[in-house]
Design an enzyme around this catalytic site. Structure first.
Site, short mmCIF file in Angstrom:
data_model
loop_
_atom_site.label_atom_id
_atom_site.label_comp_id
_atom_site.label_asym_id
_atom_site.label_seq_id
_atom_site.Cartn_x
_atom_site.Cartn_y
_atom_site.Cartn_z
N GLY A 11 -74.63 -61.02 -1.31
CA GLY A 11 -73.45 -61.24 -2.13
C GLY A 11 -72.40 -62.11 -1.45
N TYR A 12 -71.47 -62.58 -2.24
CA TYR A 12 -70.45 -63.52 -1.78
C TYR A 12 -69.50 -62.89 -0.76
CZ TYR A 12 -66.65 -66.96 -2.15
OH TYR A 12 -65.69 -67.90 -1.88
N SER A 84 -72.19 -53.98 -5.37
CA SER A 84 -71.81 -53.40 -6.65
C SER A 84 -72.81 -53.87 -7.69
CB SER A 84 -70.40 -53.85 -7.05
OG SER A 84 -69.96 -53.16 -8.20
N LYS A 159 -65.74 -49.94 -11.58
CA LYS A 159 -65.05 -49.98 -10.28
C LYS A 159 -64.09 -48.80 -10.15
CE LYS A 159 -65.67 -52.86 -7.64
NZ LYS A 159 -66.72 -53.05 -6.61
N VAL A 187 -61.31 -63.36 -6.36
CA VAL A 187 -61.73 -63.85 -5.04
C VAL A 187 -62.20 -65.30 -5.14
CG1 VAL A 187 -63.27 -63.49 -3.08
CG2 VAL A 187 -62.36 -61.52 -4.34
#
Length: 339
Positions: A11-12, A84, A159, A187
């Site tokens: 993931g980023y 996530s 979340k 982000v």
């Protein structure tokens, strides 16, 4: 130096957290759902300037399965739970996102507790703080929680409920395990590969002309490199234990202000960036019928401003100016090969 597990290594945000950990001298283990992605993870880190060699290990673990998590946390001092659940299409029900997020967080926390991990840093989101509220003139803070009974998108609901479940677990069955949450706004920042966050996707659509008009909403933004730095502070600072920290740079920006930065700083390369803002009523009408816009309906016409004063005061965190981040984001997107 510590042994640290970072979940969701492809993931980023996770990739930038790993870069920060490696630069600080830590040994990193990360999880992926398929070990075929290990070369991609290492390529992303190399693109970011790190060649970790045997200081990085990769294990297979999935948030929806118990397998792999005991191996993942074994011998680790800290866990950064960044992973996530993501969906490639609009979910048919909220549970498609909520259940994996909640169950996945609890799987990681149980494994961490049983392995004697000192502290887990959970990557939550502003989506667990700022949604489902009436309009307000003051910024959101860590004291606020999203109202999951309001008309909010499945992602924000997932979340919120995952973070609430994490706090409930640690305060009840944690037996000494410490928890900290980091709640980023939108982000942005340099990309390390073809996978990046939805916030970057909006910048990409502005640059390539696929966004015909700007949606009328304002939110906070933060640099992914600063998000990673905050994770490391949250991991080790004694004062961070048991706390939530919003990650945002300055005040919120309307999407038209983001577009203005791109046009001002990039010149001809921003020729396709839209200049027209969609009227609020039109945007709300489209959000009712367009599946891709439906997840944005809670934002339209709203200003979800938030403050990172707590992170700056308690941890000494200092985010870079968001205008710098917007330009860095655009430069890195423009440098990617065509899809």
């Amino acid at each position: 130096m510590a042994n640290v597990l970072v979940t969701g290594g492809s993931g980023y945000i996770a990739s930038w957290c790993m870069l920060a950990l490696l630069e600080a001298g830590h040994t990193v283990r990360t999880t992926v759902r398929n070990l075929d992605r290990e070369p991609q993870v290492r390529d992303m880190l190399r693109h970011g300037g790190a060649d970790p060699g045997d200081r990085l290990s990769v294990v297979r673990a999935d948030l929806q399965s118990d397998q792999g998590w005991d191996e993942g946390v074994a011998g680790c001092d800290y866990v950064l739970h960044v992973a996530s659940p993501t969906l490639t299409q609009v979910p048919r029900s909220d549970d498609e996102m909520v259940r994996p997020a909640v169950d996945g967080a609890l799987r990681v926390l149980r494994a961490a507790r049983d392995a004697g991990v000192r502290r887990v840093v959970l990557t939550s989101a502003i989506g667990a703080i700022a949604y489902g509220h009436a309009d307000r003139d003051t910024p959101f803070t860590e004291e606020d929680w999203t109202d999951v009974d309001a008309d909010i998108a499945p992602y924000q609901k997932s979340k919120t409920l995952a973070e609430r479940a994490a706090w409930e677990f640690v305060n009840g069955d944690g037996t000494g395990l410490e928890l900290v949450t980091v709640n980023p706004t939108g982000v942005l920042g340099p990309v390390l590969g073809p996978d990046y966050s939805p916030s970057l996707g909006a910048i990409a659509q502005m640059l390539d002309g696929s966004m015909p008009a700007l949606l009328p909403f304002a939110s906070g933004y933060v640099d992914v490199r600063d998000v990673a730095a905050l994770h490391l502070l949250a991991m080790t600072a004694p004062a961070a234990a048991g706390e939530r920290f919003i990650a945002t740079s300055g005040h919120s920006l309307w999407l038209r202000e983001v577009a203005a930065v791109l046009r001002d700083r990039l010149g001809p390369r921003a020729d396709k960036v839209p200049t027209r803002e969609m009227p609020v009523l039109m945007a709300r009408g489209l959000a009712r019928v367009n599946p891709q816009l439906r997840t944005m309906r809670a934002l339209i016409g709203r200003n979800l401003d938030a403050t990172s004063a707590k992170a700056e005061r308690v941890l000494g965190w200092k985010p870079r100016p968001i205008e710098e981040t917007i330009v860095d984001t655009a430069e890195s997107l423009l440098a990617l090969p065509p899809r």
